[in-house]
Write a protein that holds these residues in place. Structure first.
Motif, PDB file in Angstrom:
ATOM      1  N   ALA A  99       0.846  -1.200   0.000  1.00  0.00           N
ATOM      2  CA  ALA A  99       0.000   0.000   0.000  1.00  0.00           C
ATOM      3  C   ALA A  99       0.876   1.242   0.000  1.00  0.00           C
ATOM      4  CB  ALA A  99      -0.907   0.006   1.226  1.00  0.00           C
ATOM      5  N   PRO A 100       0.493   2.280  -0.731  1.00  0.00           N
ATOM      6  CA  PRO A 100       1.349   3.468  -0.841  1.00  0.00           C
ATOM      7  C   PRO A 100       1.325   4.342   0.411  1.00  0.00           C
ATOM      8  CG  PRO A 100      -0.692   3.830  -2.035  1.00  0.00           C
ATOM      9  CD  PRO A 100      -0.722   2.393  -1.570  1.00  0.00           C
ATOM     10  N   ILE A 101       2.458   5.001   0.653  1.00  0.00           N
ATOM     11  CA  ILE A 101       2.579   6.068   1.646  1.00  0.00           C
ATOM     12  C   ILE A 101       2.903   7.338   0.865  1.00  0.00           C
ATOM     13  CG2 ILE A 101       3.863   6.922   3.642  1.00  0.00           C
ATOM     14  CD1 ILE A 101       4.589   3.973   4.235  1.00  0.00           C
ATOM     15  N   ASN A 102       2.098   8.378   1.058  1.00  0.00           N
ATOM     16  CA  ASN A 102       2.232   9.586   0.249  1.00  0.00           C
ATOM     17  C   ASN A 102       2.756  10.758   1.073  1.00  0.00           C
ATOM     18  OD1 ASN A 102       1.144   8.493  -2.244  1.00  0.00           O
ATOM     19  ND2 ASN A 102      -0.842   8.473  -1.208  1.00  0.00           N
ATOM     20  N   ASP A 103       3.439  11.654   0.403  1.00  0.00           N
ATOM     21  CA  ASP A 103       3.925  12.898   0.998  1.00  0.00           C
ATOM     22  C   ASP A 103       3.569  14.002   0.008  1.00  0.00           C
ATOM     23  OD1 ASP A 103       5.357  15.102   1.951  1.00  0.00           O
ATOM     24  OD2 ASP A 103       7.060  13.920   2.595  1.00  0.00           O
ATOM     25  N   ASN A 104       2.574  14.829   0.370  1.00  0.00           N
ATOM     26  CA  ASN A 104       2.141  15.926  -0.497  1.00  0.00           C
ATOM     27  C   ASN A 104       1.772  15.434  -1.894  1.00  0.00           C
ATOM     28  OD1 ASN A 104       1.549  18.662  -0.921  1.00  0.00           O
ATOM     29  ND2 ASN A 104       3.587  19.086  -1.742  1.00  0.00           N
ATOM     30  N   GLY A 105       1.067  14.299  -1.932  1.00  0.00           N
ATOM     31  CA  GLY A 105       0.603  13.754  -3.200  1.00  0.00           C
ATOM     32  C   GLY A 105       1.581  12.855  -3.918  1.00  0.00           C
ATOM     33  N   HIS A 106       2.800  12.739  -3.411  1.00  0.00           N
ATOM     34  CA  HIS A 106       3.814  11.895  -4.042  1.00  0.00           C
ATOM     35  C   HIS A 106       3.931  10.572  -3.299  1.00  0.00           C
ATOM     36  CE1 HIS A 106       5.255  15.227  -6.491  1.00  0.00           C
ATOM     37  NE2 HIS A 106       5.355  15.969  -5.392  1.00  0.00           N
ATOM     38  N   PRO A 107       3.851   9.425  -3.977  1.00  0.00           N
ATOM     39  CA  PRO A 107       4.177   8.170  -3.291  1.00  0.00           C
ATOM     40  C   PRO A 107       5.660   8.143  -2.935  1.00  0.00           C
ATOM     41  CG  PRO A 107       3.788   7.782  -5.645  1.00  0.00           C
ATOM     42  CD  PRO A 107       3.445   9.212  -5.377  1.00  0.00           C
ATOM     43  N   VAL A 109       8.511  19.823  12.412  1.00  0.00           N
ATOM     44  CA  VAL A 109       7.266  19.409  13.047  1.00  0.00           C
ATOM     45  C   VAL A 109       6.298  19.090  11.922  1.00  0.00           C
ATOM     46  CG1 VAL A 109       5.387  20.014  14.617  1.00  0.00           C
ATOM     47  CG2 VAL A 109       7.663  20.992  14.979  1.00  0.00           C
ATOM     48  N   MET A 110       5.508  18.031  12.075  1.00  0.00           N
ATOM     49  CA  MET A 110       4.499  17.720  11.071  1.00  0.00           C
ATOM     50  C   MET A 110       3.124  18.151  11.576  1.00  0.00           C
ATOM     51  SD  MET A 110       3.434  14.142   9.188  1.00  0.00           S
ATOM     52  CE  MET A 110       4.183  14.338   7.570  1.00  0.00           C
ATOM     53  N   ARG A 111       2.420  18.931  10.757  1.00  0.00           N
ATOM     54  CA  ARG A 111       1.064  19.348  11.053  1.00  0.00           C
ATOM     55  C   ARG A 111       0.212  19.288   9.783  1.00  0.00           C
ATOM     56  NH1 ARG A 111       2.490  18.608  15.373  1.00  0.00           N
ATOM     57  NH2 ARG A 111       2.251  19.825  17.295  1.00  0.00           N
ATOM     58  N   ASP A 112      -0.926  18.611   9.883  1.00  0.00           N
ATOM     59  CA  ASP A 112      -1.866  18.526   8.766  1.00  0.00           C
ATOM     60  C   ASP A 112      -1.185  18.038   7.489  1.00  0.00           C
ATOM     61  OD1 ASP A 112      -3.931  19.591  10.406  1.00  0.00           O
ATOM     62  OD2 ASP A 112      -3.181  21.613  10.027  1.00  0.00           O
ATOM     63  N   GLY A 113      -0.287  17.054   7.650  1.00  0.00           N
ATOM     64  CA  GLY A 113       0.384  16.475   6.493  1.00  0.00           C
ATOM     65  C   GLY A 113       1.496  17.317   5.920  1.00  0.00           C
ATOM     66  N   ARG A 114       1.846  18.409   6.588  1.00  0.00           N
ATOM     67  CA  ARG A 114       2.913  19.294   6.091  1.00  0.00           C
ATOM     68  C   ARG A 114       4.083  19.298   7.072  1.00  0.00           C
ATOM     69  NH1 ARG A 114       2.305  24.434   5.977  1.00  0.00           N
ATOM     70  NH2 ARG A 114       0.717  24.492   7.628  1.00  0.00           N
ATOM     71  N   TRP A 115       5.302  19.373   6.523  1.00  0.00           N
ATOM     72  CA  TRP A 115       6.511  19.453   7.330  1.00  0.00           C
ATOM     73  C   TRP A 115       6.852  20.917   7.552  1.00  0.00           C
ATOM     74  CZ3 TRP A 115       8.167  14.953   9.283  1.00  0.00           C
ATOM     75  CH2 TRP A 115       7.830  13.772   8.619  1.00  0.00           C
ATOM     76  N   LEU A 116       6.886  21.345   8.809  1.00  0.00           N
ATOM     77  CA  LEU A 116       7.258  22.714   9.153  1.00  0.00           C
ATOM     78  C   LEU A 116       8.724  22.750   9.564  1.00  0.00           C
ATOM     79  CD1 LEU A 116       4.141  23.708  11.316  1.00  0.00           C
ATOM     80  CD2 LEU A 116       4.447  23.865   8.831  1.00  0.00           C
ATOM     81  N   ASP A 117       9.458  23.680   9.003  1.00  0.00           N
ATOM     82  CA  ASP A 117      10.897  23.782   9.230  1.00  0.00           C
ATOM     83  C   ASP A 117      11.167  24.355  10.622  1.00  0.00           C
ATOM     84  OD1 ASP A 117      13.623  24.198   9.205  1.00  0.00           O
ATOM     85  OD2 ASP A 117      13.652  25.085   7.198  1.00  0.00           O
ATOM     86  N   ALA A 118      11.716  23.504  11.501  1.00  0.00           N
ATOM     87  CA  ALA A 118      12.117  23.934  12.841  1.00  0.00           C
ATOM     88  C   ALA A 118      13.590  23.616  13.061  1.00  0.00           C
ATOM     89  CB  ALA A 118      11.261  23.241  13.894  1.00  0.00           C
ATOM     90  N   ALA A 119      14.356  23.521  11.996  1.00  0.00           N
ATOM     91  CA  ALA A 119      15.747  23.068  12.081  1.00  0.00           C
ATOM     92  C   ALA A 119      16.571  23.946  13.002  1.00  0.00           C
ATOM     93  CB  ALA A 119      16.371  23.033  10.688  1.00  0.00           C
ATOM     94  N   GLY A 120      17.258  23.279  13.938  1.00  0.00           N
ATOM     95  CA  GLY A 120      18.132  23.964  14.866  1.00  0.00           C
ATOM     96  C   GLY A 120      17.446  24.497  16.108  1.00  0.00           C
TER      97      GLY A 120
END
Length: 447
Positions: A71-79, A265-276
């Motif tokens: 089964a596929p795992i998607n990230d922003n519509g991309h498998p 941080v992941m929220r609502d399927g989106r990766w938020l940049d919190a680097a550092g």
């Protein structure tokens, strides 16, 4: 690197709660399993280029594997991954294909799982003219020749890595590993297993060394992959001294993880940049990318996956110090660690072997083995001699399990007996049969 997991929205109220998250991984001996993960480089058999995500590349491979029950795992519509039962397939940043195997009862099941996976990959990639080769470091391509996969967390890491080390992007794009995942019984068992496996990880690095080429030439190392990790990001890698301190346990490790800088941080399927940024600030609702919002247990579980120590504690132990190699060597990795840690007598013997080693000595060995492998020394002993003892202990441990699993140590027996790692064999072929052509390494290693 794993696929994104399921979010746990439970609020974090104390460090003890985080310690209990690790403690929840404790299992009775009868429930201990073995998991194996391995990565491999894709390449076109004509010209040796690395397949892009699309067209006619990694995405097509994932879609072809879906027809075989994944089964596929998607990230922003991309498998970007696949799941079947408790096993998964994920993509490393340059499209290295990773099988994260199911937690299984024994090494025979690990071998059967690996063979099935390779058959399925061949069925899909054969007509595409694509092969896969498990090697520790890409033998041919420059960093800029490697493609990037469309995973949100990788875009964040790509921006951040050059700020904290000179080789982090090489780690992402040009390395492959094999990893063993094992269980622990309780906190005391975890502590002993983690100390043993961190101390012996440099020995495993030497035994599994398989990356002697960079950009078509010998690089002077037996494990270039291991060398890359020495200059990736010192805040989250290597051998943390806290593990060897008196009083170490789940809570002390949780405290250490809290001080590892964040990536995202992941929220609502989106990766938020919190680097550092600081996870401790996130606990207090002070993370600027999510003002006023406090971290959840799901956020912490994601954050744990960004600690890249040579052995990582999650709700099991991940042995992360070895180059990818041949199928026999892929299964030799869990065979080694299960033999050492799944039998009481073997675990005691392994603990006795490393009991007097200091953190400084272990770290010095870790720095020596990428270049010297079995020729490195600790306390005046060659790693080859230490490895002979380690493999013997592991064999006794597997024999005690009574399942006939000791056969999977055979390639390590040969390495110890000959003193030649996979890397040494590749260098011999390069100098003789291949006439100095390092591109032959891909075809030689193809699985």
């Amino acid at each position: 690197m794993s696929n994104p997991g399921e979010a746990d929205l439970t609020p974090i109220t104390s460090v003890r709660q985080l310690a209990e998250w690790f403690a929840a991984g404790s299992k009775p001996r009868g429930s201990w399993k073995v998991g194996t993960e391995h990565e491999k480089f894709g390449f076109y058999r004509e010209g040796y280029a690395t397949p892009p995500y699309e067209p006619d590349g990694i995405r097509a491979i994932l879609e072809g594997l879906q027809a075989r029950g994944w089964a596929p795992i998607n990230d922003n519509g991309h498998p970007i991954g696949l799941k079947r039962g408790t096993a998964s397939i994920s993509l490393e940043p340059a499209g290295q294909l990773e099988l994260s195997g199911a937690a299984v009862e024994d090494l025979h099941a690990t071998w059967a799982e690996l063979q099935q996976h390779l058959r399925e990959v061949h069925e899909v990639t054969g007509p595409m003219g694509i092969g896969f080769a498990p090697l520790g470091f890409h033998p041919l391509h420059r960093r800029e020749q490697m493609p990037w996969m469309p995973k949100g967390r990788y875009a964040i890491m790509r921006r951040y890595m050059p700020k904290v080390g000179s080789l982090g992007l090489d780690m992402m794009l040009r390395t492959c590993t094999v990893q063993a995942n094992l269980d622990y019984g309780d906190e005391a068992d975890m502590v002993e297993k983690l100390r043993i496996s961190l101390a012996l990880q440099p020995v495993a690095t030497a035994l599994f060394a398989n990356s002697p080429f960079t950009e078509g030439k010998p690089n002077g190392f037996r494990s270039m992959r291991a060398q890359v990790w020495t200059d990736t990001d010192g805040a989250r890698t290597g051998i943390p001294a806290v593990v060897f301190e008196k009083g170490f346990g789940f809570e002390r490790f949780a405290e250490w993880v809290l001080d590892v800088p964040m990536y995202f941080v992941m929220r609502d399927g989106r990766w938020l940049d919190a680097a550092g940024k600081s996870f401790r600030a996130f606990l207090d609702g002070q993370l600027d990318v999510l003002p006023g919002e406090r971290a959840t247990m799901g956020d912490f579980a994601d954050h744990v996956t960004t600690a890249f120590t040579d052995v990582r504690l999650k709700r099991f132990l991940e042995m992360r110090g070895s180059d990818a190699g041949s199928p026999a060597m892929i299964v030799a990795q869990p065979a080694l660690w299960a033999g050492l840690l799944y039998d009481d007598a073997a675990q005691k013997a392994a603990a006795a072997l490393v009991r007097d080693w200091t953190v400084e000595e272990i770290r010095a060995l870790r720095l020596a083995v990428p270049r010297d492998a079995l020729g490195a020394t600790i306390r005046g002993r060659r790693v080859r001699d230490v490895a002979r003892d380690v493999v013997a202990i592991a064999r006794d441990g597997l024999k005690a399990r009574g399942l006939g699993e000791e056969v999977y140590l055979a390639p390590l027996d040969e390495i110890v007996a000959s003193g030649l790692t996979q890397a040494d064999r590749l260098l011999q072929l390069h100098a003789r049969a291949w006439g100095g052509d390092a591109s032959r390494a891909l075809l030689h290693a193809e699985v």
